[in-house]
Design an enzyme around this catalytic site. Structure first.
Site, PDB file in Angstrom:
ATOM      1  N   SER A 186      -7.137   2.737  16.044  1.00  0.00           N
ATOM      2  CA  SER A 186      -6.817   1.872  17.188  1.00  0.00           C
ATOM      3  C   SER A 186      -7.184   2.619  18.464  1.00  0.00           C
ATOM      4  CB  SER A 186      -5.311   1.564  17.200  1.00  0.00           C
ATOM      5  OG  SER A 186      -4.926   0.981  18.427  1.00  0.00           O
TER       6      SER A 186
ATOM      7  N   ASN B 139      -7.336  -0.647   6.054  1.00  0.00           N
ATOM      8  CA  ASN B 139      -7.123  -1.508   7.229  1.00  0.00           C
ATOM      9  C   ASN B 139      -5.682  -1.984   7.369  1.00  0.00           C
ATOM     10  OD1 ASN B 139      -8.063  -3.832   9.209  1.00  0.00           O
ATOM     11  ND2 ASN B 139      -6.997  -4.845   7.519  1.00  0.00           N
TER      12      ASN B 139
ATOM     13  N   ILE C   4      -7.176  -7.497  19.871  1.00  0.00           N
ATOM     14  CA  ILE C   4      -7.896  -8.461  19.029  1.00  0.00           C
ATOM     15  C   ILE C   4      -6.944  -9.598  18.636  1.00  0.00           C
ATOM     16  CG2 ILE C   4      -9.343  -8.731  16.945  1.00  0.00           C
ATOM     17  CD1 ILE C   4     -10.415  -6.513  18.797  1.00  0.00           C
TER      18      ILE C   4
ATOM     19  N   TYR D  36       3.384   4.272  16.303  1.00  0.00           N
ATOM     20  CA  TYR D  36       2.075   3.647  16.068  1.00  0.00           C
ATOM     21  C   TYR D  36       0.957   4.552  16.571  1.00  0.00           C
ATOM     22  CZ  TYR D  36      -1.504  -0.057  16.021  1.00  0.00           C
ATOM     23  OH  TYR D  36      -2.632  -0.809  15.780  1.00  0.00           O
TER      24      TYR D  36
ATOM     25  N   VAL E 188       0.814  -1.227   0.000  1.00  0.00           N
ATOM     26  CA  VAL E 188       0.000   0.000   0.000  1.00  0.00           C
ATOM     27  C   VAL E 188       0.848   1.277   0.000  1.00  0.00           C
ATOM     28  CG1 VAL E 188      -2.064  -1.037   1.035  1.00  0.00           C
ATOM     29  CG2 VAL E 188      -0.279  -0.045   2.526  1.00  0.00           C
TER      30      VAL E 188
ATOM     31  N   ALA F 242       1.003   7.761  17.168  1.00  0.00           N
ATOM     32  CA  ALA F 242       0.904   8.999  16.373  1.00  0.00           C
ATOM     33  C   ALA F 242       0.214   8.718  15.049  1.00  0.00           C
ATOM     34  CB  ALA F 242       2.296   9.589  16.145  1.00  0.00           C
ATOM     35  N   SER F 243       0.531   7.577  14.423  1.00  0.00           N
ATOM     36  CA  SER F 243      -0.094   7.261  13.129  1.00  0.00           C
ATOM     37  C   SER F 243      -1.588   7.056  13.298  1.00  0.00           C
ATOM     38  CB  SER F 243       0.559   6.020  12.493  1.00  0.00           C
ATOM     39  OG  SER F 243       0.199   4.825  13.159  1.00  0.00           O
ATOM     40  N   LYS F 244      -1.986   6.381  14.364  1.00  0.00           N
ATOM     41  CA  LYS F 244      -3.413   6.102  14.572  1.00  0.00           C
ATOM     42  C   LYS F 244      -4.174   7.360  14.985  1.00  0.00           C
ATOM     43  CE  LYS F 244      -3.272   1.724  13.463  1.00  0.00           C
ATOM     44  NZ  LYS F 244      -3.906   1.284  12.201  1.00  0.00           N
TER      45      LYS F 244
END
Ligand code: NAD
Length: 263
Positions: free
Chosen positions: A154, A99, A200, A167, A73, A169-171
């Site tokens: 998230s 996703n 999950i 992670y 991606v 910061a990206s979310k």
């Protein structure tokens, strides 16, 4: 029997692109979209794994209901090809599910090279790819009678775990991107929402020993367990229904009550 309600929950005739659809929540979402009548473009890295998901959908619902792309991606040109071929083969594009994601540890004290590598890879996959795919899909989503974008963020966009700054910061970026696009695209009738899953059972968490998962869930999760991919997919797919026409810009938590648990 005549139904008493007015809005449709059917996805028959709709077409969706799902990234990261060879595993975990992406695969569960692709399967559920197909079960509800949509045609699905399955996007992930590994050709064999992509083929397996496409084959499962085609076996159940026919060859015309799924197409696969082995694509990273981060490759913006390839994302444009995914959109173009999906529309050419499946006939339209109504739904985009961003996703695909990774979680890399990025302690603030690590070496410059290590930190930068984790930061840039995380941002490229978890955030930049989301907007690149949306931009490629927009001309088609605008033509849909119910354009839908669902971005998987998230609970790390709300609460935080040490060493996951890239992670997290990206979310958080995904949640901001979602709100901004919801405002920008509302006039086109396109809804844009994000899902915030808690812990999950997927490929991302499979290396965590069962005992540690159980201990964590007992301490932190209201429902005292990890969630299953389909439990998240049910919310993702609900947001794609024509009937879900007045929810936009929302960050929807699917975490078994993790973020609201105090003791
Ligand atoms: P997973 O590892 O089972 O699935 C992620 C998929 O994304 C994999 O198939 C992987 O190959 C694919 N992917 C990764 N990088 C890619 C790239 N560059 N190009 C194309 N595909 C790529 O994990 P999952 O838990 O199902 O993850 C789905 C999403 O859910 C991710 O965005 C993740 O951050 C998010 N999430 C997961 C959890 C959890 O506890 N599992 C919690 C909150 C959010």
């Amino acid at each position: 029997m005549t139904r008493l309600s007015k809005l449709s929950r059917s996805l028959v005739g709709k077409t969706a692109i799902v990234t990261g659809a060879a595993s975990g929540m992406g695969r569960a979402t692709a399967f559920l979209l197909a079960d509800e009548g949509a045609s699905v473009a399955v996007v992930d890295l590994d050709q064999a794994k992509v083929n397996a998901v496409v084959q499962a959908i085609q076996n159940e619902y026919g060859a015309q209901r799924a197409i696969g792309f082995a694509v990273d991606v981060r490759d913006t040109e390839q994302l444009q090809t995914v959109v173009d071929k999906t529309v050419a083969v499946l006939g339209s594009l109504d739904i985009v599910i961003n996703n695909a994601g990774i979680s890399l540890s990025s302690p603030a004290t690590s070496s410059n090279d290590d930190f930068l590598a984790a930061w840039e890879t995380t941002m490229a996959i978890n955030l930049s790819a989301y907007i690149h795919l949306i931009r490629a899909a927009l001309p088609h989503l605008k033509q849909s009678s119910s354009g839908r974008i669902v971005n998987v963020a998230s609970t790390e966009s709300i609460v935080a775990t040490p060493t996951l700054s890239a992670y997290s910061a990206s979310k958080s970026g995904v949640a901001g991107l979602t709100r901004s696009l919801a405002v920008e695209l509302g006039k086109d009738g396109i809804t844009v929402n994000c899902i915030c899953p808690g812990p999950i059972n997927t490929g991302m968490t499979e290396a965590i020993p069962a005992e540690m998962k159980s201990k964590y869930a007992q301490r932190h999760v209201a429902l005292r367990r990890y969630g299953e991919p389909e439990e998240v997919a049910q919310m993702t797919v609900s947001l794609c229904m024509p009937a879900m026409s007045f929810v936009t810009g929302a960050s929807i938590v699917v975490d078994g009550g993790m973020t609201i648990r105090h003791t």
